[in-house]
Write an enzyme that holds these catalytic residues in place. Structure first.
Site, PDB file in Angstrom:
ATOM      1  N   GLN A   1       0.818  -1.214   0.000  1.00 29.04           N
ATOM      2  CA  GLN A   1       0.000   0.000   0.000  1.00 29.04           C
ATOM      3  C   GLN A   1       0.846   1.255   0.000  1.00 29.04           C
ATOM      4  O   GLN A   1       2.008   1.222   0.399  1.00 29.04           O
ATOM      5  CB  GLN A   1      -0.902  -0.013   1.232  1.00 29.04           C
TER       6      GLN A   1
ATOM      7  N   ALA B   1       5.232   8.271  11.446  1.00 25.63           N
ATOM      8  CA  ALA B   1       6.055   7.478  12.359  1.00 25.63           C
ATOM      9  C   ALA B   1       7.451   8.074  12.417  1.00 25.63           C
ATOM     10  O   ALA B   1       8.045   8.364  11.381  1.00 25.63           O
ATOM     11  CB  ALA B   1       6.135   6.040  11.876  1.00 25.63           C
ATOM     12  N   ALA B   2       7.966   8.230  13.632  1.00 18.24           N
ATOM     13  CA  ALA B   2       9.346   8.685  13.780  1.00 18.24           C
ATOM     14  C   ALA B   2      10.250   7.720  13.020  1.00 18.24           C
ATOM     15  O   ALA B   2      10.087   6.512  13.123  1.00 18.24           O
ATOM     16  CB  ALA B   2       9.735   8.692  15.253  1.00 18.24           C
ATOM     17  N   PHE B   3      11.169   8.268  12.244  1.00 15.72           N
ATOM     18  CA  PHE B   3      12.023   7.397  11.451  1.00 15.72           C
ATOM     19  C   PHE B   3      13.041   6.682  12.327  1.00 15.72           C
ATOM     20  O   PHE B   3      13.611   7.284  13.240  1.00 15.72           O
ATOM     21  CB  PHE B   3      12.730   8.206  10.360  1.00 15.72           C
TER      22      PHE B   3
ATOM     23  N   ASP C   1      -1.883  -9.484  11.063  1.00 16.18           N
ATOM     24  CA  ASP C   1      -0.929  -9.314   9.965  1.00 16.18           C
ATOM     25  C   ASP C   1       0.522  -9.392  10.424  1.00 16.18           C
ATOM     26  O   ASP C   1       1.387  -8.746   9.856  1.00 16.18           O
ATOM     27  CB  ASP C   1      -1.200  -7.941   9.319  1.00 16.18           C
TER      28      ASP C   1
ATOM     29  N   ASP D   1       4.509  -1.879  12.189  1.00 14.69           N
ATOM     30  CA  ASP D   1       3.420  -2.171  11.254  1.00 14.69           C
ATOM     31  C   ASP D   1       2.162  -2.706  11.931  1.00 14.69           C
ATOM     32  O   ASP D   1       1.853  -3.889  11.857  1.00 14.69           O
ATOM     33  CB  ASP D   1       3.864  -3.137  10.142  1.00 14.69           C
TER      34      ASP D   1
HETATM   35  N1  LIG Z   1       9.454   4.405  11.240  1.00 16.03           N
HETATM   36  C1  LIG Z   1      10.172   3.760  10.336  1.00 16.03           C
HETATM   37  N2  LIG Z   1      11.430   4.142  10.071  1.00 16.03           N
HETATM   38  C2  LIG Z   1      12.161   3.479   9.156  1.00 16.03           C
HETATM   39  N3  LIG Z   1      11.735   2.443   8.459  1.00 16.03           N
HETATM   40  C3  LIG Z   1      10.489   2.021   8.678  1.00 16.03           C
HETATM   41  C4  LIG Z   1       9.643   2.650   9.625  1.00 16.03           C
HETATM   42  N4  LIG Z   1       8.466   2.009   9.637  1.00 16.03           N
HETATM   43  C5  LIG Z   1       8.571   1.027   8.743  1.00 16.03           C
HETATM   44  N5  LIG Z   1       9.776   1.011   8.148  1.00 16.03           N
HETATM   45  C6  LIG Z   1      10.244   0.089   7.126  1.00 16.03           C
HETATM   46  O1  LIG Z   1       9.339   0.069   6.059  1.00 16.03           O
HETATM   47  C7  LIG Z   1       8.844  -1.236   5.838  1.00 16.03           C
HETATM   48  C8  LIG Z   1       7.360  -1.158   5.534  1.00 16.03           C
HETATM   49  O2  LIG Z   1       6.673  -0.667   6.654  1.00 16.03           O
HETATM   50  P1  LIG Z   1       5.257  -1.248   7.049  1.00 16.03           P
HETATM   51  O3  LIG Z   1       5.366  -2.721   7.252  1.00 16.03           O
HETATM   52  O4  LIG Z   1       4.721  -0.443   8.155  1.00 16.03           O
HETATM   53  O5  LIG Z   1       4.454  -0.918   5.720  1.00 16.03           O
HETATM   54  P2  LIG Z   1       3.383  -1.806   4.972  1.00 16.03           P
HETATM   55  O6  LIG Z   1       2.844  -1.001   3.854  1.00 16.03           O
HETATM   56  O7  LIG Z   1       2.416  -2.315   5.949  1.00 16.03           O
HETATM   57  O8  LIG Z   1       4.260  -2.977   4.391  1.00 16.03           O
HETATM   58  P3  LIG Z   1       3.762  -4.446   4.101  1.00 16.03           P
HETATM   59  O9  LIG Z   1       2.727  -4.351   3.044  1.00 16.03           O
HETATM   60  O10 LIG Z   1       5.030  -5.126   3.669  1.00 16.03           O
HETATM   61  O11 LIG Z   1       3.228  -4.989   5.403  1.00 16.03           O
HETATM   62  C9  LIG Z   1       9.143  -2.022   7.109  1.00 16.03           C
HETATM   63  O12 LIG Z   1       9.460  -3.342   6.862  1.00 16.03           O
HETATM   64  C10 LIG Z   1      10.308  -1.279   7.729  1.00 16.03           C
HETATM   65  O13 LIG Z   1      11.526  -1.919   7.448  1.00 16.03           O
HETATM   66 MN   LIG Z   2       1.551  -4.016   6.631  1.00 20.51          MN
END
Ligand SMILES: Nc1ncnc2c1ncn2[C@@H]1O[C@H](COP(=O)(O)OP(=O)(O)OP(=O)(O)O)[C@@H](O)[C@H]1O
Ligand SMILES: [Mn+2]
Length: 468
Positions: A170, A289-291, A358, A379
């Protein structure tokens, strides 16, 4: 006389013919789910984590049998039998079930800065300060002011550059701020009171930015402090976003028939006008989200969750049919020692409370050169979607392993007893959120109700052990 074909033309024909054939086979494999493609990738790159999600309508075989569904008798049960265990000494026979080890019961808990001997310039941003201070055993300390400052900045500072983050199913965006901050942005897709359709598979559902926010707060309230600090904010698509995105993302902007400013993004699955992301009429809410730190010593390890779902109707995963699955997991490193197993139990409880199915993978920091470090709660986008349904299968790890930290049990019991219920604590924590109200009311009742279900599961563990 037969015309002689130019050999290079012939080879070109062979080449394109084979490529076409191979592509058709590949597509066939992916559509039918035989799994040859993923098996080949897995064989060629054994160490690599393969996240082949199949966003198609495929049933998941849920492992709940009738006898597993023991809904608690009453919300009024004081659970005194459990309370004596957390206030006093744990009887010998229960010591494998209620584990007397808080996540900070450790000889040392260095921060990244300490562990890596980093020197910190006094002019660095609060975000960097926060990043340097992530420790081996938690994301941030209790009663922390710095996180508040970080969140305030994420919610108010000016943007500098915005670009879409590739990967995943997404749309999400990396936000760079003028003050050097970075955030991961997930847009609002659903109203607070829109429920996840029960006939949809959860991975087809939109992520919820408010679920991310509420889950961060709940993680903090439960005393885990393993989630990434998260805040809500409205962004003006016309004046704040459009001028700062690259041409490719800008070209996906459009005005909807009802006059709203929308864009689709350029991701793989949900990025077309039937899934457009729209402002109201041009203000779009999202979670920021804080990086996490990006330096080479702060990389993360991605782990497959042992109790992950199969994502396929043909493949069945072991925990679905083997109730002794936990015994196997417990023998495998890093589940065989240290805090990891207890973290997974906390995670199951947390996911059950927020309704998140999830959890296919989880991450830990590699920084501390050990697996004896906290599991990041990352996530939580698919949470808080169904306030009227308690998904018991999320608790299977707890049910199969029958172990829980004493500190976690105490927290749950305290909230159950009141006067401050878990719902009250979350309400209190969320009330000053910039985009409050964060949750639809029924979710608060769901929390208190689910808390009892967790307690009932723990009680069952003790009973089973007693009968032995
Ligand atoms: N706050 C953050 N700072 C840095 N990297 C992040 C942060 N949040 C998430 N990420 C990275 O980005 C990736 C995707 O984040 P997230 O899983 O929240 O998104 P998603 O769209 O739900 O992805 P997926 O569809 O794979 O579940 C994570 O695997 C992580 O490595
Ligand atoms: Mn996800």
């Amino acid at each position: 006389m037969k015309k002689q074909e130019n050999p290079s033309l012939r080879y070109a024909r062979y080449f394109w013919g084979s490529l076409l054939g191979f592509t058709i086979l590949l597509i066939f494999d992916i559509i039918t789910g035989f799994g040859v493609t993923s098996a080949v990738i897995g064989f060629l790159f054994p160490g690599k984590v393969i996240n082949l999600k199949e966003p198609t309508d495929r049933p998941i075989i849920l492992p709940m049998r009738k006898e597993d569904v023991k809904i608690p008798p009453t919300l009024n049960d004081p659970y005194d039998d459990l309370r004596v265990l957390v206030v006093g000494e744990i009887p010998e026979k229960f010591k494998n079930i209620i584990i007397n080890k808080h996540h900070l019961d450790v000889p040392s808990n260095p921060t990244m800065k300490e562990f890596l001997n980093m020197t910190e310039d006094e002019y660095i941003s609060s975000l960097e300060r926060f990043q340097n201070r992530i420790s081996q055993h938690e994301m941030y300390p209790e009663d922390d002011r710095l996180v508040q400052r970080v969140l305030h900045n994420l919610a108010t500072a000016k943007f500098n550059e915005l670009y879409e983050k590739s990967g995943g199913t997404q749309f999400k965006m990396i936000v760079k701020y003028e003050n050097g901050y970075r955030a991961l942005f997930k847009p609002m897709r659903l109203q607070r009171d829109q429920q996840a359709a029960s006939s949809h598979y959860y991975y087809n559902d939109y992520e919820r930015h408010n679920g991310e926010i509420a889950s961060y707060h709940l993680d903090k309230i439960l005393g885990f402090r393993r989630a990434i600090p998260m805040v809500g904010r409205k962004i003006n698509l016309t004046s704040e976003m459009f001028p700062l995105v690259d041409d490719e993302l800008a070209s996906t902007f459009y005005i909807s028939p009802s006059g709203k400013v929308c864009f689709t993004g350029v991701c793989d699955v949900f990025c077309d006008t039937s899934h457009g992301i729209c402002g109201d009429p041009y203000m779009l809410e999202g979670s920021f989200a804080a990086f996490l730190p990006r330096h080479k010593n702060a990389t993360r390890k991605v782990w497959r969750h042992p109790w992950r779902r199969s994502y396929s109707k043909r493949r069945n995963v072991e925990w679905e049919w083997n109730d002794n699955f936990c015994d196997k997991v417990k023998q495998i490193f890093p589940y065989s020692e240290g805090r990891r197993m207890l973290d997974l139990m906390d995670m199951a409880i947390y996911d059950f409370l927020i309704g998140n199915l999830d959890r296919h993978h989880y991450e830990t920091f590699k920084t501390f050169n050990t697996n004896e470090t906290f599991t990041i709660h990352l996530d939580q986008g698919r949470s808080f979607g169904q306030p009227f349904h308690d998904e018991l299968s999320i608790l299977i790890p707890l049910k199969q392993c029958c172990m829980v930290r004493k500190s976690t049990l105490k927290t749950l019991l305290d909230f159950h007893k009141g006067p401050q219920k878990m719902s009250d604590a979350l309400r209190e924590s969320l009330k000053d959120e910039p985009v409050a109200p964060i949750l639809w009311d029924p979710h608060f009742d769901a929390l208190d109700r689910r808390n009892v279900i967790v307690l009932e599961h723990i009680r069952n563990c003790l009973k089973v052990d007693d009968e032995k």
